[in-house]
Design a protein around this motif. Structure first.
Motif, PDB file in Angstrom:
ATOM      1  N   ASP A 195     -54.536 -15.943 -43.232  1.00 41.78           N
ATOM      2  CA  ASP A 195     -54.338 -17.393 -43.183  1.00 41.78           C
ATOM      3  C   ASP A 195     -53.007 -17.776 -42.549  1.00 41.78           C
ATOM      4  O   ASP A 195     -52.838 -18.907 -42.086  1.00 41.78           O
ATOM      5  N   PHE A 196     -52.062 -16.842 -42.532  1.00 45.65           N
ATOM      6  CA  PHE A 196     -50.733 -17.149 -41.986  1.00 45.65           C
ATOM      7  C   PHE A 196     -50.705 -17.052 -40.462  1.00 45.65           C
ATOM      8  O   PHE A 196     -49.775 -17.556 -39.829  1.00 45.65           O
ATOM      9  N   ILE A 212     -47.960 -20.847 -49.063  1.00 41.34           N
ATOM     10  CA  ILE A 212     -48.038 -20.422 -47.655  1.00 41.34           C
ATOM     11  C   ILE A 212     -47.361 -21.439 -46.745  1.00 41.34           C
ATOM     12  O   ILE A 212     -46.741 -21.076 -45.734  1.00 41.34           O
ATOM     13  N   GLU A 213     -47.421 -22.713 -47.130  1.00 45.46           N
ATOM     14  CA  GLU A 213     -46.723 -23.755 -46.365  1.00 45.46           C
ATOM     15  C   GLU A 213     -45.217 -23.616 -46.550  1.00 45.46           C
ATOM     16  O   GLU A 213     -44.446 -23.744 -45.584  1.00 45.46           O
ATOM     17  N   ALA A 214     -44.793 -23.343 -47.794  1.00 43.64           N
ATOM     18  CA  ALA A 214     -43.366 -23.198 -48.065  1.00 43.64           C
ATOM     19  C   ALA A 214     -42.796 -21.984 -47.329  1.00 43.64           C
ATOM     20  O   ALA A 214     -41.679 -22.035 -46.789  1.00 43.64           O
ATOM     21  N   ALA A 265     -44.384 -18.604 -55.671  1.00 40.40           N
ATOM     22  CA  ALA A 265     -45.329 -17.745 -54.969  1.00 40.40           C
ATOM     23  C   ALA A 265     -46.770 -17.979 -55.414  1.00 40.40           C
ATOM     24  O   ALA A 265     -47.703 -17.744 -54.642  1.00 40.40           O
ATOM     25  N   CYS A 266     -46.943 -18.441 -56.645  1.00 44.87           N
ATOM     26  CA  CYS A 266     -48.286 -18.657 -57.182  1.00 44.87           C
ATOM     27  C   CYS A 266     -48.781 -20.097 -56.978  1.00 44.87           C
ATOM     28  O   CYS A 266     -49.894 -20.435 -57.416  1.00 44.87           O
ATOM     29  N   ALA A 267     -47.973 -20.906 -56.315  1.00 47.89           N
ATOM     30  CA  ALA A 267     -48.370 -22.297 -56.078  1.00 47.89           C
ATOM     31  C   ALA A 267     -49.365 -22.378 -54.915  1.00 47.89           C
ATOM     32  O   ALA A 267     -49.314 -21.572 -53.985  1.00 47.89           O
ATOM     33  N   PRO A 268     -50.278 -23.353 -54.959  1.00 46.97           N
ATOM     34  CA  PRO A 268     -51.271 -23.484 -53.877  1.00 46.97           C
ATOM     35  C   PRO A 268     -50.655 -23.688 -52.504  1.00 46.97           C
ATOM     36  O   PRO A 268     -51.251 -23.300 -51.494  1.00 46.97           O
ATOM     37  N   ALA A 327     -54.286 -21.057 -54.592  1.00 39.79           N
ATOM     38  CA  ALA A 327     -53.174 -20.141 -54.378  1.00 39.79           C
ATOM     39  C   ALA A 327     -53.660 -18.791 -53.867  1.00 39.79           C
ATOM     40  O   ALA A 327     -54.704 -18.295 -54.286  1.00 39.79           O
ATOM     41  N   HIS A 328     -52.901 -18.203 -52.957  1.00 37.95           N
ATOM     42  CA  HIS A 328     -53.212 -16.850 -52.513  1.00 37.95           C
ATOM     43  C   HIS A 328     -52.824 -15.834 -53.581  1.00 37.95           C
ATOM     44  O   HIS A 328     -53.516 -14.834 -53.789  1.00 37.95           O
ATOM     45  N   PHE A 329     -51.686 -16.077 -54.235  1.00 39.64           N
ATOM     46  CA  PHE A 329     -51.180 -15.155 -55.240  1.00 39.64           C
ATOM     47  C   PHE A 329     -51.267 -15.799 -56.628  1.00 39.64           C
ATOM     48  O   PHE A 329     -51.097 -17.014 -56.773  1.00 39.64           O
ATOM     49  N   THR A 330     -51.513 -14.984 -57.620  1.00 33.84           N
ATOM     50  CA  THR A 330     -51.613 -15.454 -59.002  1.00 33.84           C
ATOM     51  C   THR A 330     -50.689 -14.617 -59.871  1.00 33.84           C
ATOM     52  O   THR A 330     -50.197 -13.557 -59.454  1.00 33.84           O
ATOM     53  N   PRO A 331     -50.444 -15.058 -61.103  1.00 30.64           N
ATOM     54  CA  PRO A 331     -49.631 -14.238 -62.013  1.00 30.64           C
ATOM     55  C   PRO A 331     -50.185 -12.831 -62.201  1.00 30.64           C
ATOM     56  O   PRO A 331     -49.431 -11.907 -62.538  1.00 30.64           O
TER      57      PRO A 331
END
Length: 229
Positions: free
Chosen positions: A48-49, A204-206, A198-201, A5-9
């Motif tokens: 990455d985007f 970025i695809e979503a 947002a914290c899912a691996p 994931a790019h973002f974490t809690p």
């Protein structure tokens, strides 16, 4: 698909604590957390985007630079605000057209804030000349506009938002069948995500998928103001 994931809690935890401690002393004491959990995460996401955005439109830009790029600064402009809190309590990214940030053109946006994660497409509060071009394009191409904003794939994901004029724009009949759209001050469509999303691996695809759904809407607006899509 990215492996992590790019973002974490930790990003949302930092922003939540910042909202309760919006002062320079606390921020300086926690600056390493900001740089690691927020700033660097945004930089990596934007970098990455880029390839994914290029597939949606080769004229839109993902710029990971901290100054003048796609990432909004954490520092608030308090010069004309009664609220003198020095820091924003959200993280934001705006993917603009290649012609530059000063152009009044549509873009793609991602907003990360505790309890509020959303993606946006369109143009917020354009100047009078720009909004006039968009309204003129809607009047000239009503069926194309309807086919975009009423398409099931679009309406199942996005909601048109923004303030409207109280009266019809000059030169437009109050009985025009698209008067509600022509009275808009902004042309923005948004869709919501959760912090867990947002914290899912694969976030970025979503997000890329959401931007692709909004592509016809963004294309219409972009071409309306005379820019390539």
């Amino acid at each position: 698909m990215t492996n992590s994931a790019h973002f974490t809690p930790a990003l949302f935890e930092f922003l939540s604590e910042l909202a309760d401690n919006n002062n320079r002393e606390w921020f300086q004491d926690n600056k390493a957390r900001y740089e690691r959990d927020v700033r660097d995460a945004l930089v990596h996401f934007v970098a990455d985007f880029g390839d994914k955005l290029h597939k949606i439109s080769p004229h839109m830009v993902a710029d990971p630079r901290l100054s003048g790029g796609s990432i909004f600064r954490i520092y608030r402009d308090v010069r004309f605000s009664k609220d003198k809190s020095p820091y924003k309590t959200n993280a934001g990214m705006h993917f603009r057209h290649e012609v530059g940030r000063e152009v009044h053109g549509p873009g793609l946006y991602l907003h990360l804030q505790p309890g509020m994660v959303f993606s946006g497409a369109g143009i917020w509060r354009p100047n009078s000349a720009t909004v006039g071009k968009i309204r003129g394009s809607i009047v000239a191409n009503p069926e194309r506009w309807r086919s975009i904003v009423n398409e099931d794939g679009f309406t199942s994901v996005y909601t048109l938002e923004g303030e409207s004029l109280k009266r019809p724009p000059r030169g437009i009949d109050a009985d025009h069948p698209l008067i509600d759209h022509l009275k808009l001050k902004s042309f923005v469509a948004t869709t919501r995500f959760t912090e867990e999303d947002a914290c899912a691996p694969d976030f970025i695809e979503a997000y890329a998928d959401a931007c692709a759904v909004a592509a016809p809407f963004s294309e219409f607006l972009t071409k309306s103001v005379g820019l390539d899509w």
